[in-house]
Scaffold this active site. Sequence first.
Site, short mmCIF file in Angstrom:
data_model
loop_
_atom_site.label_atom_id
_atom_site.label_comp_id
_atom_site.label_asym_id
_atom_site.label_seq_id
_atom_site.Cartn_x
_atom_site.Cartn_y
_atom_site.Cartn_z
N GLU C 61 45.87 54.14 48.18
CA GLU C 61 46.24 54.07 49.58
C GLU C 61 46.71 55.15 50.23
O GLU C 61 46.52 55.53 51.56
CB GLU C 61 47.10 52.67 49.78
CG GLU C 61 46.52 51.52 49.61
CD GLU C 61 46.24 51.06 47.98
OE1 GLU C 61 46.47 51.74 47.29
OE2 GLU C 61 45.58 49.90 48.06
N HIS C 129 52.84 40.26 46.46
CA HIS C 129 51.30 39.86 47.30
C HIS C 129 51.60 39.11 48.41
O HIS C 129 50.49 38.42 48.93
CB HIS C 129 50.28 39.48 46.37
CG HIS C 129 49.45 40.54 45.62
ND1 HIS C 129 49.95 41.54 44.86
CD2 HIS C 129 48.17 40.79 45.54
CE1 HIS C 129 49.21 42.33 44.47
NE2 HIS C 129 48.09 41.99 44.76
C1 LIG Z 1 47.97 49.26 45.20
C2 LIG Z 1 46.86 48.11 45.13
N1 LIG Z 1 45.69 48.44 45.99
C3 LIG Z 1 44.70 47.48 45.85
C4 LIG Z 1 44.93 46.11 45.24
C5 LIG Z 1 43.90 45.17 45.28
N2 LIG Z 1 43.33 44.95 43.98
C6 LIG Z 1 43.62 44.10 42.85
S1 LIG Z 1 42.73 44.43 41.70
C7 LIG Z 1 41.86 45.50 42.33
C8 LIG Z 1 40.76 46.22 41.43
C9 LIG Z 1 41.35 46.96 40.33
O1 LIG Z 1 40.01 47.26 39.37
P1 LIG Z 1 39.99 47.61 37.95
O2 LIG Z 1 41.50 48.65 37.95
O3 LIG Z 1 39.25 48.34 37.43
O4 LIG Z 1 41.10 46.54 37.19
P2 LIG Z 1 39.93 45.20 36.69
O5 LIG Z 1 40.31 44.12 37.36
O6 LIG Z 1 38.55 45.77 36.47
O7 LIG Z 1 40.59 44.91 35.38
C10 LIG Z 1 42.16 45.69 43.60
C11 LIG Z 1 41.59 46.75 44.24
C12 LIG Z 1 46.19 46.22 44.23
N3 LIG Z 1 46.37 45.06 43.70
N4 LIG Z 1 47.01 47.05 44.44
#
Ligand SMILES: Cc1ncc(C[n+]2csc(CCOP(=O)(O)OP(=O)(O)O)c2C)c(N)n1
Lengths: 343, 343, 327, 327
Positions: C61, C129
């Site tokens: 972000e 959240h």
């Molecule tokens: C700082 C932040 N930005 C956006 C989000 C929304 N979000 C939650 S999980 C996610 C994707 C994360 O993907 P990854 O790190 O590959 O983990 P995975 O779910 O594949 O285990 C996002 C964008 C968040 N929780 N925190």
Amino acid sequence: MDKESLVNLYKQMVLIRVFEDRSAEMYAKARIAGFLHLYNGQEAVAVGTVSALNPDDDIVVNYRDHGWALARGTDAGAVMAELFGREGGTTGGRGGSMHLVDVDRHFWGGYAIVGGHLPLASGLAYAAQHFKNKRVVVCSMGDGSTNIGTFHAALNWAKLWDLPIIFMVENNQYAMGTAYEVHSAVPMIQKAAGYDMYAEEVDGMDVLAVREAICRVADRARNGLGPSFLNVVTFRYRGHSMADPDVQRNKAEIAEWRQRDPITRFADALLDKNQITEAEIDAIQKEVEAVVDKAVDFAEHSPEPPLDSLYRDVYAHSVSNMQVAGSLIRPAQVAGRLNNGQH
Amino acid sequence: MDKESLVNLYKQMVLIRVFEDRSAEMYAKARIAGFLHLYNGQEAVAVGTVSALNPDDDIVVNYRDHGWALARGTDAGAVMAELFGREGGTTGGRGGSMHLVDVDRHFWGGYAIVGGHLPLASGLAYAAQHFKNKRVVVCSMGDGSTNIGTFHAALNWAKLWDLPIIFMVENNQYAMGTAYEVHSAVPMIQKAAGYDMYAEEVDGMDVLAVREAICRVADRARNGLGPSFLNVVTFRYRGHSMADPDVQRNKAEIAEWRQRDPITRFADALLDKNQITEAEIDAIQKEVEAVVDKAVDFAEHSPEPPLDSLYRDVYAHSVSNMQVAGSLIRPAQVAGRLNNGQH
Amino acid sequence: MAEITYREALKRALREEMQRDPNVVIWGEDIVAYAGGGAYGVTVGLAKEFPGRVRDTPIAEEAIIGIGVGAAMGGVRPVCEIMTVNFTLVAWDQIVNHAAKQRHMFNGHIKVPMVIRTPNGHGRTASTHSQNFDAWFAHIPGLKVVAPSTPYDAKGLLKTSIRDDDPVVFLEHLQLYGTKGEVPDGEYLIPLGESDYKRRGKDVTLVTWGRMAVESGKAAKTLEGEGIDVEIVDLRTLRPLDLSLALESIKKTNRAVVVEEGWRTAGLGAEIAASLQEQAFNDLDAPIARVAGLEVPMPYAKNLERATLPFADDVAAAVRAMMQKQY
Amino acid sequence: MAEITYREALKRALREEMQRDPNVVIWGEDIVAYAGGGAYGVTVGLAKEFPGRVRDTPIAEEAIIGIGVGAAMGGVRPVCEIMTVNFTLVAWDQIVNHAAKQRHMFNGHIKVPMVIRTPNGHGRTASTHSQNFDAWFAHIPGLKVVAPSTPYDAKGLLKTSIRDDDPVVFLEHLQLYGTKGEVPDGEYLIPLGESDYKRRGKDVTLVTWGRMAVESGKAAKTLEGEGIDVEIVDLRTLRPLDLSLALESIKKTNRAVVVEEGWRTAGLGAEIAASLQEQAFNDLDAPIARVAGLEVPMPYAKNLERATLPFADDVAAAVRAMMQKQY
Ligand SMILES: Cc1ncc(C[n+]2csc(CCOP(=O)(O)OP(=O)(O)O)c2C)c(N)n1
Ligand SMILES: Cc1ncc(C[n+]2csc(CCOP(=O)(O)OP(=O)(O)O)c2C)c(N)n1
Ligand SMILES: [Mg+2]
Ligand SMILES: [Mg+2]
């Protein structure tokens, strides 16, 4: 490069040196307050870089920005007036030493939050890509600015989107009082490895070496090869700012670096090749001192910014009923103190 | 590893698989709400890792944490009750699916701000260094969590202070709907290069490969060789969360990865070596299903957390006049709704 | 005039402004690939319609917003989507020390015409959240802050925000995306900084915005049955803050309740109450009351989440208490 | 009882607590090497006295604080120094979503006994280096926030903060480091959450904290000469907020001015005014007034900085206006 251009590089470095020494005097005389970060020792970096750029390439730097503005051609009087906090300054006295700006010359300013300007620079590079105008962005930062999150976020994204930007570390080997090995675990150039970013190490005390490196990486960027990373090794002669007693660096180290002074070294090289004469060197010194005298004089006579300008440009003027809002936002107790401040 | 331990690894993976499928059902039945991120396909990562750690090594992970809690030995009933938001859950229903915790087992929780838990994990590693207790910290994150600033700040510092920590990327190649190549410009393992951090790539669909890799890097950390980085390549079978229609990944890719299923693959290997029999496999399946039945039953019968517990543990109880402050902090209109909520 | 959702109204505003100005671009996390266009579906279809101008970004972000600031400095007009308001904290320095400061600090030489779109809201998503930072955004000189409560306001205010030459934080709401309302087919704009009466009444003034404007409307219906006639002022823009209608209303009702979703202490409701008592001291027959969220990290458990968040019944209870009590 | 500076009082508190508890460690930027110990000299000498327990860190506030949170979870008691409050924004997510949430979200299983020491203040340092976020810190459930105005309070409150089991944001002030006051030689503690009378008077109540408590004291002297007898309530702790003395005082004076340094809109002063009018409605003969900073990014120019910040003369002017006006 022809003789004239070479002499001009020399003259610009001398201008910065003389300007900074005079700034220090003005700080001692309390004409300048707050944080004053001087560029002595690093002159070759800004001068060499700017000499390799087009007039419409963008430059974004940190708070150690006097040399950058002067190298870019910003009027020395406007710079000194800014340090004085006067209306004639580059931001009319609002930003001060750390926030010089000259948008007409595509100098987008000095920034004071470590690492904070890196994403902005990547954003300017995105704009160049968006408008397909072949511009390149130079983003300068200190060695201590490579450990904060925005460094990663900005470089990673620049590589991902192949943005036309040069991330340049002015590696003077100290972050305030913190020595490089105390704040970083790896050699500076290795910090580019995680981004698979083209990287070079450059002698920051050699104005032509800096110029040539910038030519190479700017070319890459203009030809769509994306971002580059430069570790420009240099040294600052003075403390971090005028507030720094500089007790932590040992004098021998400073003396040693002064042996490699970018200005005398370049003068000697020009003398060797008969591209400059002792007489010309003296003349330049006098000319530059006259310029700085005039700058100080201009600053001294430039008025303080008017109180009623305080609210100007908090917002664009176009805003519907900002007047109403303004009157609500504005504290009652100072109504008297401000003539007729508008938002 | 002896037969029993091997069979136990198998059993744990089956437990996670069955538990997650049941969680999906419970979500469909509206017993579970909010975000529910399932671990199907990644079972070998948590199980292999935990099997290589000491009971007092610390684990910190993201919101995809059910498998980690179960692998660490947290009661399946307490986990399911947490997903239900009940008093019997690991946080009494406060954290829900994304914030399981079991401090007695040194499982420091699931975290939901991408990258946010990385500095915390480095801090736990600092504590291990401070107390010289030879503990190692495992910090798991997703592939999409390697582009944010805290990734850089936490890894850089861990290397600088030689902290005993393992940064493990559970690289399932997608961040929500964003494919790896859309969010990253370099191969995952290269992201460690900027920190000169020891790194390995690991087959995350092979529980023993994960176990062995963890043994190697945990050893390094215990012997003062500092942090390591593991790119554990795996895949999630389901969408990002139960809210994800999973339209963006093509079915062939998912089917292909299912061919490498960590559970069936491990079962076949054990069968080959006669370390398990079909009968034992059936027995394990039945046993695990009974465990999960019991977990659901426990969750169903666990009461909602009492309303008057709402203010508990906003602060330590020791606080002087927190009652006074509490009454000031607490909105009037809900006084009726809360029996006798205390801060 | 058709009934459309708040979500659809936002999408139409984005589409119209992208058609109007080729320099309007959108980026954010999972706004292209994920579920056909965004975690909450606002950008569905736009990537196809405007090739190269709608892009998925890394999860960072501070870069989404910081690069947006730089792009805006360079003449692009970025609309940056932050998946939920909770994640703006990662970019807090970029918002406060960069987006908001540029124009004034550089004496008007630099402008930052960008929009940060992000939803407030909840949904059993627990403590990190389910937050609300309206008061923080509204504290920052240089930022404009918008928080529409209806599809009509959402479209008109978003179009104005995209054309505005200052950085605008545009606060949408998860609980409002699916709500419907009448929206003209033709183009229209709503100026920033103008509050709006959402209901006229004579007994008590509710000053509110966003989801709580909707909850206040529900409370008003209940109270009507009890003979209490509520007037509702929807601020719509949180900075600059326009209290002129609220003051006008209080002259008539002599009573006001400020209704907000977030934590009470140092919430935006405090500013509103403090300013109103200052400017309407002699019009007030009762202290200005506040309805707000409870001051705890949001719990996941259904009953605890319900207890923590303010709803119509809390508004009604506060109004009843005010009408009954003598001062 | 000796007169020492606010800076020296803070250092003594740090030294005493480090002597008392071997798990108290300090880290921050330039607190060891630079100028013998810290940009503002609070930690001078401590690195030598406590080898390995006082360390310079990389410039990465999100890590200084985030690693502090993790270390605290693991049983260390870190005191993290952020060079000035402006840089806490880089770590905002770590403060709000991590430090403050852990205990409640994890139902008491995790605690975060850490102190974040950082100064408010100005000094011709322009817009990104002259800010005040008191209202933001005070908005966050799970955090405690302290802002001492005297050397005596600074020492007693910092010692308590270091022993506290919750995360404490300890707001020092650049303009107070050099101020002197009496501090007992022996050990003493001041509980968090207790406001304090800094001056007794009968005509008007000033509710304030930090630097503005000192400015209010100066204003009180001036006003005394004009026959206005001011009572000053120093909040000392901003969260939990103790308004009991302010309410007691208003019962007597029937008039109150809230005095804060930061931006007015949605500042902490708004919370104080809103709460006081709610709880002391019938005691008030005049609306509660606020003295605050002007809502602009801080300019560097001497005259503009002076105009933007509130000082004793602004406080005196506000009190005079209140005493003269009839309501
Ligand atoms: C700082 C932040 N930005 C956006 C989000 C929304 N979000 C939650 S999980 C996610 C994707 C994360 O993907 P990854 O790190 O590959 O983990 P995975 O779910 O594949 O285990 C996002 C964008 C968040 N929780 N925190
Ligand atoms: C985010 C942030 N943290 C801390 C500071 C205080 N600070 C100003 S300059 C500086 C040192 C920077 O060193 P370096 O990046 O090497 O730049 P140099 O001054 O050597 O050119 C620090 C810590 C700041 N301005 N911003
Ligand atoms: Mg440096
Ligand atoms: Mg992933």
